[in-house]
Scaffold this active site. Structure first.
Site, short mmCIF file in Angstrom:
data_model
loop_
_atom_site.label_atom_id
_atom_site.label_comp_id
_atom_site.label_asym_id
_atom_site.label_seq_id
_atom_site.Cartn_x
_atom_site.Cartn_y
_atom_site.Cartn_z
N SER A 179 0.95 -1.26 0.00
CA SER A 179 0.03 0.03 0.05
C SER A 179 0.92 1.30 -0.22
O SER A 179 2.03 1.14 0.12
CB SER A 179 -1.05 0.00 1.24
OG SER A 179 -0.16 0.14 2.22
N LYS A 180 0.05 2.44 0.04
CA LYS A 180 0.79 3.55 -0.09
C LYS A 180 2.12 3.67 0.97
O LYS A 180 3.00 4.37 0.86
CB LYS A 180 0.22 4.73 -0.10
CG LYS A 180 -0.64 5.17 -1.17
CD LYS A 180 -2.07 5.54 -0.88
CE LYS A 180 -3.01 4.98 -1.77
NZ LYS A 180 -3.37 3.49 -1.64
N ARG A 181 1.67 3.07 2.08
CA ARG A 181 2.69 3.32 3.27
C ARG A 181 4.02 2.64 3.02
O ARG A 181 5.19 2.94 3.27
CB ARG A 181 2.23 2.33 4.64
CG ARG A 181 0.83 2.56 5.01
CD ARG A 181 0.76 1.99 6.57
NE ARG A 181 0.62 0.67 6.12
CZ ARG A 181 1.47 -0.38 6.14
NH1 ARG A 181 2.33 0.02 6.69
NH2 ARG A 181 0.83 -1.65 5.92
#
Length: 472
Positions: A239-241
Site C-alpha cells: 500500500s501507499k505506506r
RNA sequence: GGCCCCAUCGUCUAACGGUUAGGACACGGCUCUUUCAAGGCCGGAGCACGGGUUCGAUUCCCGUUGGGGCCA
C-alpha cells in the site's frame, strides 16, 4: 479477459500486474482483453483517478482491445437484471430497517454465534412484496443463496470449497436503488462475455457469491484464476505506506515501463529456464497459468532497480536520451557529446533520473562541491597545483582524454606529487563529487573551455577555504 | 470471531517421489581500475514444525505454527 479497476486510487503495481497477466493470457490464447472502470462507489470514485489509471496503463503499454467501459453508465442494465431476478424468485426484496439488522447482529454477538442474515424476506409472498414496493417502502434486494457447498475450480489453486453456512443472502441493490459491487461485476462479466476471470487473491473469498450470482442470472460461469497478493517488504499487503506502490511513482523515479513490466511479469510467473529479461513478445508467446504460483510475493525494489539497469544497458543511446530528457533539469548537451555521455554513464546509473542528472552536469556547472570530498582532497597546496595544471591544459591543442591525461601526469611529475593529488580534486572541480565516470573521459566531453572554467572556479573556492596557506 | 488462501536461501523463484536442492537480486571476497560503477570469477545463505503414506519424501495427505485475505 478483463481488467476492472476501481478509480478509488491510482494504479498500483498489484493492479498493474493483474492487468498485465490478463493481457498476456488473452494474447497467448488469441482472446480479447477489455478494460472496465468500476466506478459505482460514487463516494470514493474520482474522475482524475480514472485518467491517471488510463495514462499509467498506456505508459506501461498495457493496451486493451475494448473499452474503457464505465459501470456508472450502465445502471439500467443492473436495474433490469435485479428486477428480473426478483420476478424469477432468485432474489427478493428485504424490508428490514438498518436498526432491525443491527439488533439482530448484536443479539448474535451476545449469544456468541456468528452473525448471519436471517433471510426473513425470503418467505414473503410475492404479492405482498410487490405491494410494499409499490407503496414505496424502503427495501434492499438480496440474492437467494443456495443451501449447498459452492465449489470453485481455480486455475491456479485447484478446487476450493465454500460451505453454504458461511454465506448468507447478500445485498445486490441498496435501499436507495444503488447496485452493489458484486452484482455489477457479474452482470457485466456476463454481458461482456468474459470467459476467464484473472484477479487478485483478495477476491477468492468473494467468488462463491459470484458463482451463485452467475447461476441465478442463468449465465455461463467463467473460469477463475486467483493470483497471490503482492506484499511490501514487511509482508503486509502493498500500500501507499510502503513508499512507491503506484505505477506513476516508479515512472517519476526513472524506472522504464519495459523494466517494470518485466519485473511484474516475474512476480508470480516463472517462464522456463533461467531467463530473467524477457520481451513483451516472449511473454505473450510463453505465458501460461501452469507456471503461475499461488503464493503471495514480496515486492523488492532492489531487484526492480537492477532490472531497470539491465534495460538501460541494452537500450540504444538515442532512446535513453529521449527517456532521460524529462529528468535532465539543465537540458541536454549537443548531440555528439550527449551520445558519448550516455555511453559513459550507462553502466553506472540505474534509472533515467540518474542519467538525466548526469547529462545535466555537462551543461550546468556544479552547484556545490561535496563537503566531505572537499575536506579530503583539498590540501593547502592544492589550489596552486591546480592552477599550474590549468596553465598546462591551456596549451593543449588537440583536446582529448589521452592528451589531457598526459598533460596532467606531466604536471604532477614536475611538481613531484602523485597524479592522484590532481585527479581527485579535479573531479570534484568538474563534477562536484568524488565518484563517477573516469576523469579524462569527462574532461574530453566537457571540452577545453568548460573544463578550464570549472577548474579555475574551484581554485578560487580552494583559496577561499584555505587563505592561510601560502605556496610559492 | 467465522470462512478461505499461502508456506524452498533475507527477497523473486526452479524442482512436477530418488538432485551435491538450480538460477536471479541483495550480501562477502577476488579481478579490472585515478574514483565509482559495469563486467568476469569465487563464496556464504533455504526445503517452518510434527505426524502419517511410501522402499524412499522439499515434493502426496492430516495437523500445528506463522503470514495473508474476505465477511462481519
Amino acid at each position: 479477459m478483463r481488467f476492472a479497476p476501481s478509480p478509488t486510487g491510482s494504479l498500483h503495481v498489484g493492479g498493474a500486474r493483474t492487468a498485465l497477466y490478463n493481457l498476456l493470457f488473452a494474447r497467448h490464447e488469441k482472446g480479447t482483453f477489455l478494460l472496465r472502470i468500476e466506478d459505482t462507489d460514487v463516494e470514493r470514485s474520482r474522475d482524475e483517478l480514472i485518467s491517471q489509471i488510463l495514462s499509467a496503463m498506456e505508459w506501461l503499454g498495457l493496451e486493451y482491445d475494448e473499452g474503457p467501459f464505465y459501470q456508472s453508465r450502465r445502471y439500467d442494465l443492473y436495474r433490469e437484471a435485479a428486477d428480473r431476478l426478483v420476478s424469477e424468485g432468485k432474489a427478493y426484496r428485504a424490508f428490514e430497517t438498518s436498526e432491525e439488522l443491527d439488533a439482530q447482529r448484536k443479539a448474535a454477538e451476545a449469544s456468541g454465534r456468528a452473525y448471519r442474515y436471517s433471510g426473513a424476506g425470503r418467505e414473503m409472498p410475492p404479492d405482498e412484496s410487490d405491494r410494499r414496493a409499490r407503496e414505496g417502502q424502503r427495501h434492499v434486494v438480496r440474492l437467494k443463496m443456495p443451501a449447498e457447498t459452492i465449489v470453485v475450480d481455480d486455475l491456479i489453486r485447484g478446487r476450493v470449497e465454500f460451505p453454504a453456512e458461511a454465506l448468507d443472502d447478500f445485498v445486490l441493490v441498496r435501499s436507495d436503488g444503488h447496485p452493489l459491487y458484486h452484482f455489477c461485476v457479474c452482470v457485466d462479466d456476463t454481458e461482456m462475455r468474459i470467459t476467464h476471470v484473472l484477479r487478485g487473491d483478495d477476491h477468492l473469498a468473494n467468488t462463491p457469491k459470484h458463482v451463485a450470482l452467475f447461476r441465478a442470472l442463468g449465465a455461463p460461469i467463467p473460469k477463475f484464476a486467483h493470483l497471490g497478493m503482492i506484499l511490501g517488504t514487511d509482508r503486509k499487503k502493498l500500500s501507499k505506506r510502503h513508499g512507491a506502490a503506484a505505477v506513476e511513482e516508479w515512472r517519476d523515479l526513472g524506472i522504464l515501463p519495459e523494466a517494470l513490466v518485466n519485473f511484474l511479469a516475474l512476480l508470480g510467473w516463472a517462464p522456463g529456464g533461467d531467463r530473467e529479461i524477457l520481451s513483451r513478445e516472449e511473454m505473450e508467446r510463453e505465458f501460461s497459468l501452469d507456471r503461475v504460483g499461488p503464493s503471495p510475493s514480496v515486492f523488492e525494489p532492489e531487484k526492480l532497480l537492477w532490472m531497470n539497469q539491465q534495460y538501460i544497458a541494452r537500450m540504444p543511446a538515442e532512446e535513453i536520451l529521449n527517456r532521460s530528457l524529462p529528468f535532465s533539469p539543465a537540458g541536454l548537451p549537443e548531440a555528439e557529446v550527449a551520445r558519448k555521455a550516455v555511453e559513459l554513464h550507462r553502466p553506472r546509473v540505474r534509472t533515467t533520473v540518474e542519467m538525466g542528472r548526469a547529462l545535466s552536469s555537462y551543461v550546468r556547472d556544479p552547484a556545490e562541491y561535496e563537503p566531505e570530498g572537499f575536506r579530503k582532497h583539498v590540501k593547502p597546496d592544492t589550489a596552486a597545483h591546480l592552477e599550474d595544471l590549468a596553465r598546462r591544459l591551456e596549451e593543449v591543442s588537440d583536446w582529448s582524454a589521452p592528451s589531457t591525461e598526459a598533460a596532467l601526469r606531466e604536471t604532477a611529475e614536475k611538481a613531484g606529487i602523485s597524479a592522484g593529488k590532481l585527479i581527485h580534486p579535479m573531479r570534484l572541480a568538474l563534477t562536484g563529487t568524488t565518484v563517477g565516470a573516469p576523469l579524462f573521459d569527462v574532461v574530453e566531453l566537457l571540452g577545453k573551455d568548460t573544463t578550464l572554467l570549472r577548474l579555475r572556479r574551484f581554485v578560487e573556492a580552494a583559496r577561499a577555504a584555505a587563505p592561510q596557506a601560502p605556496t610559492s
